[in-house]
Design a protein around this motif. Structure first.
Motif, short mmCIF file in Angstrom:
data_model
loop_
_atom_site.label_atom_id
_atom_site.label_comp_id
_atom_site.label_asym_id
_atom_site.label_seq_id
_atom_site.Cartn_x
_atom_site.Cartn_y
_atom_site.Cartn_z
N GLN A 92 9.84 -22.97 -38.66
CA GLN A 92 10.93 -23.15 -39.61
C GLN A 92 11.66 -21.82 -39.67
O GLN A 92 11.03 -20.77 -39.85
CB GLN A 92 10.35 -23.54 -40.96
N SER A 93 12.95 -21.81 -39.50
CA SER A 93 13.73 -20.58 -39.40
C SER A 93 13.64 -19.73 -40.66
O SER A 93 13.52 -20.25 -41.76
CB SER A 93 15.20 -20.90 -39.14
N ALA A 94 13.71 -18.43 -40.46
CA ALA A 94 13.79 -17.50 -41.59
C ALA A 94 15.22 -17.52 -42.12
O ALA A 94 16.17 -17.61 -41.35
CB ALA A 94 13.42 -16.10 -41.13
N ILE A 95 15.36 -17.46 -43.45
CA ILE A 95 16.70 -17.44 -44.05
C ILE A 95 16.75 -16.38 -45.13
O ILE A 95 15.72 -15.88 -45.59
CB ILE A 95 17.10 -18.80 -44.66
N LYS A 96 17.95 -16.05 -45.53
CA LYS A 96 18.18 -15.16 -46.66
C LYS A 96 18.98 -15.95 -47.67
O LYS A 96 19.94 -16.63 -47.30
CB LYS A 96 18.96 -13.93 -46.20
N LYS A 97 18.57 -15.92 -48.93
CA LYS A 97 19.32 -16.64 -49.94
C LYS A 97 19.69 -15.72 -51.09
O LYS A 97 19.03 -14.71 -51.32
CB LYS A 97 18.58 -17.89 -50.41
#
Length: 89
Positions: free
Chosen positions: A70-75
């Motif tokens: 599952q991709s890494a994201i920044k929120k």
């Protein structure tokens, strides 16, 4: 380049937007609190009172008998004053 990718609409973010006036957005990896704040001002015509950034790391998942990631994201969590609203629909 835009720093805001999309609103992150989940059950938790919906509750936070209704009760606490906090909105969640998925942002670019290289974005900063200042750049996100400026873009919120231009796109939605509201001034954030506070911006918090969260890095979510990539996760290994197992779906339908297959392994994957599952991709890494920044929120970014955008806090607004009591009278302000963002219309995401």
């Amino acid at each position: 380049m835009t720093t805001i990718i999309r609103p992150r609409i989940t059950e938790k973010s919906g509750i936070m937007s209704e009760k606490l006036n906090v909105y969640t957005f998925e942002v670019a990896k290289n974005s900063t609190k200042d750049s996100v704040s400026k873009e919120i001002k231009t796109l939605y015509k509201v001034t954030p009172s506070k911006v918090r950034m969260i890095n979510l790391p990539a996760k290994r998942v197992f779906v339908r008998g297959r392994r994957g990631t599952q991709s890494a994201i920044k929120k970014a969590l955008i806090y607004l004053k009591k009278g302000d609203k963002i219309n995401l629909s």
